[in-house]
Write a protein that holds these residues in place. Structure first.
Motif, PDB file in Angstrom:
ATOM      1  N   ALA A  65       0.835  -1.207   0.000  1.00  0.00           N
ATOM      2  CA  ALA A  65       0.000   0.000   0.000  1.00  0.00           C
ATOM      3  C   ALA A  65       0.867   1.253   0.000  1.00  0.00           C
ATOM      4  CB  ALA A  65      -0.919   0.002   1.216  1.00  0.00           C
ATOM      5  N   PHE A  66       1.949   1.242   0.786  1.00  0.00           N
ATOM      6  CA  PHE A  66       2.818   2.416   0.842  1.00  0.00           C
ATOM      7  C   PHE A  66       3.504   2.660  -0.500  1.00  0.00           C
ATOM      8  CE2 PHE A  66       7.104   4.143   1.295  1.00  0.00           C
ATOM      9  CZ  PHE A  66       6.805   5.388   1.840  1.00  0.00           C
ATOM     10  N   ILE A  67       4.019   1.598  -1.127  1.00  0.00           N
ATOM     11  CA  ILE A  67       4.706   1.758  -2.417  1.00  0.00           C
ATOM     12  C   ILE A  67       3.754   2.321  -3.449  1.00  0.00           C
ATOM     13  CG2 ILE A  67       5.814   0.509  -4.306  1.00  0.00           C
ATOM     14  CD1 ILE A  67       6.935  -1.427  -2.200  1.00  0.00           C
ATOM     15  N   ASN A  68       2.521   1.786  -3.494  1.00  0.00           N
ATOM     16  CA  ASN A  68       1.533   2.285  -4.445  1.00  0.00           C
ATOM     17  C   ASN A  68       1.226   3.756  -4.192  1.00  0.00           C
ATOM     18  OD1 ASN A  68      -1.613   2.773  -5.012  1.00  0.00           O
ATOM     19  ND2 ASN A  68      -0.870   1.250  -6.453  1.00  0.00           N
ATOM     20  N   GLU A  69       1.041   4.117  -2.921  1.00  0.00           N
ATOM     21  CA  GLU A  69       0.732   5.501  -2.561  1.00  0.00           C
ATOM     22  C   GLU A  69       1.917   6.418  -2.846  1.00  0.00           C
ATOM     23  OE1 GLU A  69      -0.199   7.729   1.629  1.00  0.00           O
ATOM     24  OE2 GLU A  69      -1.335   5.909   1.189  1.00  0.00           O
ATOM     25  N   ASP A  70       3.108   5.946  -2.543  1.00  0.00           N
ATOM     26  CA  ASP A  70       4.318   6.751  -2.733  1.00  0.00           C
ATOM     27  C   ASP A  70       4.566   7.042  -4.207  1.00  0.00           C
ATOM     28  OD1 ASP A  70       6.868   7.805  -1.398  1.00  0.00           O
ATOM     29  OD2 ASP A  70       7.682   6.501  -2.962  1.00  0.00           O
TER      30      ASP A  70
ATOM     31  N   ILE B  23       6.105  14.426  -3.687  1.00  0.00           N
ATOM     32  CA  ILE B  23       7.239  14.089  -2.821  1.00  0.00           C
ATOM     33  C   ILE B  23       8.498  14.803  -3.284  1.00  0.00           C
ATOM     34  CG2 ILE B  23       8.774  12.191  -2.135  1.00  0.00           C
ATOM     35  CD1 ILE B  23       6.278  10.379  -2.216  1.00  0.00           C
ATOM     36  N   GLN B  24       8.749  14.752  -4.588  1.00  0.00           N
ATOM     37  CA  GLN B  24       9.956  15.395  -5.107  1.00  0.00           C
ATOM     38  C   GLN B  24       9.873  16.921  -5.039  1.00  0.00           C
ATOM     39  OE1 GLN B  24      10.447  13.722  -9.026  1.00  0.00           O
ATOM     40  NE2 GLN B  24      11.403  11.846  -8.243  1.00  0.00           N
ATOM     41  N   SER B  25       8.689  17.462  -5.257  1.00  0.00           N
ATOM     42  CA  SER B  25       8.562  18.920  -5.250  1.00  0.00           C
ATOM     43  C   SER B  25       8.764  19.498  -3.852  1.00  0.00           C
ATOM     44  CB  SER B  25       7.188  19.331  -5.804  1.00  0.00           C
ATOM     45  OG  SER B  25       6.144  18.866  -4.962  1.00  0.00           O
ATOM     46  N   PHE B  26       8.468  18.715  -2.812  1.00  0.00           N
ATOM     47  CA  PHE B  26       8.654  19.192  -1.439  1.00  0.00           C
ATOM     48  C   PHE B  26       9.909  18.605  -0.783  1.00  0.00           C
ATOM     49  CE2 PHE B  26       4.133  20.074  -2.013  1.00  0.00           C
ATOM     50  CZ  PHE B  26       4.017  21.338  -1.432  1.00  0.00           C
ATOM     51  N   ASN B  27      10.763  17.975  -1.604  1.00  0.00           N
ATOM     52  CA  ASN B  27      12.011  17.392  -1.091  1.00  0.00           C
ATOM     53  C   ASN B  27      11.751  16.461   0.092  1.00  0.00           C
ATOM     54  OD1 ASN B  27      13.741  18.789  -2.907  1.00  0.00           O
ATOM     55  ND2 ASN B  27      13.510  20.637  -1.654  1.00  0.00           N
ATOM     56  N   ALA B  28      10.722  15.645  -0.050  1.00  0.00           N
ATOM     57  CA  ALA B  28      10.328  14.763   1.050  1.00  0.00           C
ATOM     58  C   ALA B  28      10.875  13.345   0.879  1.00  0.00           C
ATOM     59  CB  ALA B  28       8.804  14.714   1.163  1.00  0.00           C
ATOM     60  N   GLU B  29      11.897  13.192   0.017  1.00  0.00           N
ATOM     61  CA  GLU B  29      12.422  11.858  -0.245  1.00  0.00           C
ATOM     62  C   GLU B  29      12.970  11.183   1.016  1.00  0.00           C
ATOM     63  OE1 GLU B  29      13.020  14.167  -4.123  1.00  0.00           O
ATOM     64  OE2 GLU B  29      13.178  14.535  -1.964  1.00  0.00           O
TER      65      GLU B  29
ATOM     66  N   ASP C 298      11.651   7.762   2.495  1.00  0.00           N
ATOM     67  CA  ASP C 298      12.635   6.692   2.577  1.00  0.00           C
ATOM     68  C   ASP C 298      12.679   6.113   3.986  1.00  0.00           C
ATOM     69  OD1 ASP C 298      15.005   5.256   1.294  1.00  0.00           O
ATOM     70  OD2 ASP C 298      15.939   6.118   3.084  1.00  0.00           O
ATOM     71  N   SER C 299      12.527   6.979   4.994  1.00  0.00           N
ATOM     72  CA  SER C 299      12.515   6.521   6.385  1.00  0.00           C
ATOM     73  C   SER C 299      11.295   5.648   6.652  1.00  0.00           C
ATOM     74  CB  SER C 299      12.518   7.733   7.324  1.00  0.00           C
ATOM     75  OG  SER C 299      12.395   7.319   8.669  1.00  0.00           O
ATOM     76  N   ILE C 300      10.134   6.076   6.127  1.00  0.00           N
ATOM     77  CA  ILE C 300       8.913   5.283   6.303  1.00  0.00           C
ATOM     78  C   ILE C 300       9.061   3.931   5.607  1.00  0.00           C
ATOM     79  CG2 ILE C 300       6.446   5.154   5.796  1.00  0.00           C
ATOM     80  CD1 ILE C 300       6.379   8.216   5.966  1.00  0.00           C
ATOM     81  N   PHE C 301       9.600   3.957   4.377  1.00  0.00           N
ATOM     82  CA  PHE C 301       9.802   2.726   3.617  1.00  0.00           C
ATOM     83  C   PHE C 301      10.726   1.776   4.371  1.00  0.00           C
ATOM     84  CE2 PHE C 301      12.210   0.243   0.490  1.00  0.00           C
ATOM     85  CZ  PHE C 301      11.166  -0.409  -0.165  1.00  0.00           C
ATOM     86  N   SER C 302      11.822   2.331   4.908  1.00  0.00           N
ATOM     87  CA  SER C 302      12.773   1.510   5.654  1.00  0.00           C
ATOM     88  C   SER C 302      12.110   0.872   6.868  1.00  0.00           C
ATOM     89  CB  SER C 302      13.963   2.370   6.095  1.00  0.00           C
ATOM     90  OG  SER C 302      14.872   1.614   6.860  1.00  0.00           O
ATOM     91  N   SER C 303      11.252   1.626   7.545  1.00  0.00           N
ATOM     92  CA  SER C 303      10.551   1.101   8.722  1.00  0.00           C
ATOM     93  C   SER C 303       9.600  -0.022   8.335  1.00  0.00           C
ATOM     94  CB  SER C 303       9.780   2.236   9.407  1.00  0.00           C
ATOM     95  OG  SER C 303       8.996   1.744  10.466  1.00  0.00           O
ATOM     96  N   LEU C 304       8.868   0.160   7.239  1.00  0.00           N
ATOM     97  CA  LEU C 304       7.934  -0.867   6.784  1.00  0.00           C
ATOM     98  C   LEU C 304       8.668  -2.125   6.322  1.00  0.00           C
ATOM     99  CD1 LEU C 304       5.370   1.336   4.831  1.00  0.00           C
ATOM    100  CD2 LEU C 304       5.013   0.215   7.029  1.00  0.00           C
ATOM    101  N   VAL C 305       9.799  -1.933   5.639  1.00  0.00           N
ATOM    102  CA  VAL C 305      10.593  -3.085   5.199  1.00  0.00           C
ATOM    103  C   VAL C 305      11.123  -3.852   6.406  1.00  0.00           C
ATOM    104  CG1 VAL C 305      12.760  -3.749   4.077  1.00  0.00           C
ATOM    105  CG2 VAL C 305      11.236  -2.134   2.960  1.00  0.00           C
ATOM    106  N   GLN C 306      11.545  -3.115   7.426  1.00  0.00           N
ATOM    107  CA  GLN C 306      12.038  -3.757   8.642  1.00  0.00           C
ATOM    108  C   GLN C 306      10.937  -4.593   9.302  1.00  0.00           C
ATOM    109  OE1 GLN C 306      15.040  -3.846   9.675  1.00  0.00           O
ATOM    110  NE2 GLN C 306      15.015  -4.426  11.835  1.00  0.00           N
TER     111      GLN C 306
END
Length: 594
Positions: A213-218, A225-231, A235-243
């Motif tokens: 769900a996160f990957i699809n939303e991201d 995300i890129q326009s607000f430099n929120a990468e 990336d931190s959220i993705f890392s947490s979900l992968v963990q």
């Protein structure tokens, strides 16, 4: 309305695995002939495998012991022919079951997709698209092996275990009892392991769904995300979900691996007991060498299928979590559905009546409270008011994307809940500010409004909303291939194509929900000219924040505080100097300041 996001694990109803498996096996009943052929082939394979130790015993105790070379050659020839035939039967069995399992997976996925298509907006509002996608793709794919192995592994291995045990007890009961004494300990161990394993695999499925769900939303919001430099944050959220996903997988696999360890231990203890009883208790002279060899083979033939069954059960525990998630959606009833006896909606003239309508999305906050109004055939009504006041809710109720909590909505005097939904929506055209562009050609995207439309009708619809001009300037014109969401086009161009698609349906009732919000002023003037012609004789609801675009409306409804705060013609509302007057003058003042 319960919120279900990538941050929150799904709540899946925990059903008995036996019930879920019975539902899963129900799909195999459609392929009785092929399953019957597989069972016959398996029966032959089991027979040959059970005969092999007896061939070996006879070769040692009879042929070799009596130096009967001719008998030994005959025995070897018979065993060779049977085993070659068994290999061919195994290949045929695997091929047949592969075709059946693929057909079943296709059937389940189609049934799941068809059911999802019938669900109402409340279902989609409460779930990220990625979690639904995980069910249709990942969870369904995970069922293939368990469906195939349920026939090719579970049935023959169960039959082998029973037959081997029976043969062992017939040939020598004390040796058989010694070889199988550890079986109760194995059953107790597996019972404990399976309960924990199932719970951990359920958790893994939930974490997989969150990650999907996160990957699809991201990826859908990558531009923001890129326009607000929120990468870094994503990336931190993705890392947490992968963990979390990794940890849940490790926990599940550890419990799954425990199956094999318990069986290996019991297998070893049984083998030791076999030879201890045979040598120390029965006495080596009381049991023939061939019998020892046959029992050594049989004990392997007993425990190896159990090992296979444990692996299958481990796989089943893994997969059953996915099956539960699939059936959870299949068992979700559509709140908006037709009465079985509902007739088609008659040809719509266009009079729309709200009769004391009350509606809320989650029962905690009322959006519309006892709203009543009538829009007559051919009238254009503009809905204005603050964000969240209920403007879109009104048009969603007219289209029956939701049903009111109380009251009734009638079109030409017919309650829209009493007719078939498809016949109602087929006479409506709905245009929003975020109309989806499908991957395919521009022609195909416009034709979506009327699948039977000719090329000429498509072009006329495009001309009516002034989309034809820019389409013809493209290298391939109407055959220009677009990606999903139409990333090659500007916002205004995408809106024009969506307009052409809506207009091609020739609706009797037209709904424009912020339909011109993404179009520049010059393009908007062109579109408004086309809309004016196309709306003649049609009832229309227009939601627009730019009040200058609705001055030709027959009536304006100011939606606020759960109802219609003001209604009248544009001139009447301006003269009344109420809410609409304040909205208009404030907006006009802001435009002059720019």
């Amino acid at each position: 309305m319960a919120v279900n996001s990538y941050r929150q694990d799904e709540q899946i109803t925990d059903t008995k695995k036996s019930i879920t498996m019975l539902r899963l096996f129900r799909y195999l009943l459609n392929y009785k002939a092929r399953i019957s052929a597989v069972l016959v082939l398996m029966g032959f394979c089991i027979f040959v495998s059970l005969m092999n130790p007896l061939f070996l015993q006879k070769a040692v105790d009879t042929c070799i012991a009596h130096q009967d070379v001719t008998g030994l050659l005959k025995l070897i020839s018979t065993a060779a022919v049977l085993n070659i035939a068994m290999v061919l039967a195994v290949k045929a069995r695997m091929y047949l079951m592969a075709t059946v399992s693929n057909k079943v997976i296709e059937e389940i996925r189609q049934e799941l997709y068809d059911h999802i298509q019938t669900l109402d907006l409340k279902f989609f509002d409460s779930r990220p698209t990625g979690k639904i996608l995980a069910r249709v793709i990942g969870d369904v794919n995970s069922l293939k092996d368990v469906i195939e192995n349920s026939v090719t592994t579970m049935i023959p291995d169960l039959a082998t275990v029973i037959c081997v045990a029976a043969i062992m007890f017939v040939k020598n009961a004390p040796l058989a009892a010694a070889a199988l004494w550890s079986l109760p300990f194995m059953i107790a161990g597996i019972f404990i392991i399976q309960k924990q394993g199932h719970r951990h695999w359920q958790q893994f499925r939930k974490k997989s769904s969150n990650l999907n769900a996160f990957i699809n939303e991201d990826l859908s919001g990558i531009k923001i995300i890129q326009s607000f430099n929120a990468e870094k944050e994503t990336d931190s959220i993705f890392s947490s979900l992968v963990q979390e996903h990794r940890q849940s997988f490790i926990g599940a696999v550890r419990w799954g691996d425990a199956f094999g360890s318990v069986i290996d231990l019991c297998w070893g203890l049984g083998t030791l007991a076999l030879y201890y009883v045979g040598i120390r208790i029965l006495g080596i002279g009381n049991v023939s060498v061939g019998t020892y060899i046959a029992f050594g083979t049989y004990i392997s033939m007993f425990w190896q299928p159990i090992m296979n069954l444990s692996n299958f059960y481990n796989q089943l525990t893994t997969t059953i979590s996915g099956a539960e998630r699939i059936f959870e959606i299949m068992d979700t009833p559509a709140e908006i559905q037709d009465d079985p006896e509902a007739p088609d909606m008659p040809a719509v003239n266009g009079t729309v009546e709200f009769d004391h309508v009350t509606f809320s999305y989650d029962k905690n906050k009322v959006i519309l409270n006892d709203v009543s109004f009538t829009v007559r055939q051919g009238e254009t009504v503009a809905l204005v008011g603050p964000t969240g006041a209920g403007k879109s809710t009104i048009v969603n109720l007219v289209s029956r994307f939701y049903d009111p909590d109380s009251g009734a909505i009638r079109i030409d005097g017919t309650d829209i809940r009493s007719v078939r939904l498809a016949s109602l929506r087929s006479q409506m055209g709905i245009m929003t500010q975020d109309n989806y562009i499908f991957s395919g050609t521009i022609r195909e995207n416009i034709r979506y409004g009327n699948l039977n439309a000719s090329d000429e009708e498509i072009i006329q619809a495009a001309k009516a909303v002034h989309a034809d001009d820019f389409v013809r300037q493209l290298e391939k014109g109407y055959d220009t291939v677009l990606t999903a969401r139409g990333g090659e086009l500007s916002n205004g161009q995408r809106q024009l194509i969506a307009f052409a698609r809506t207009m091609l349906s020739m609706p009797r009732i037209l709904i424009l929900d912020e339909a011109t919000s993404s179009i520049d002023t010059q393009t908007e003037q062109q579109v408004q000219a086309g809309i004016t012609e196309l709306l003649k004789g049609r009832t229309s609801f227009v939601i627009a924040h730019r009040l200058s675009t609705i001055q030709d409306a027959d009536f304006i409804f100011v939606v606020d505080n759960g109802g219609i705060a003001e209604k009248g013609t544009p001139a009447e509302l301006m003269a009344a100097r109420g809410t609409y007057y304040n909205l208009y003058t404030a907006q006009f003042s802001m435009q002059n300041q720019r």
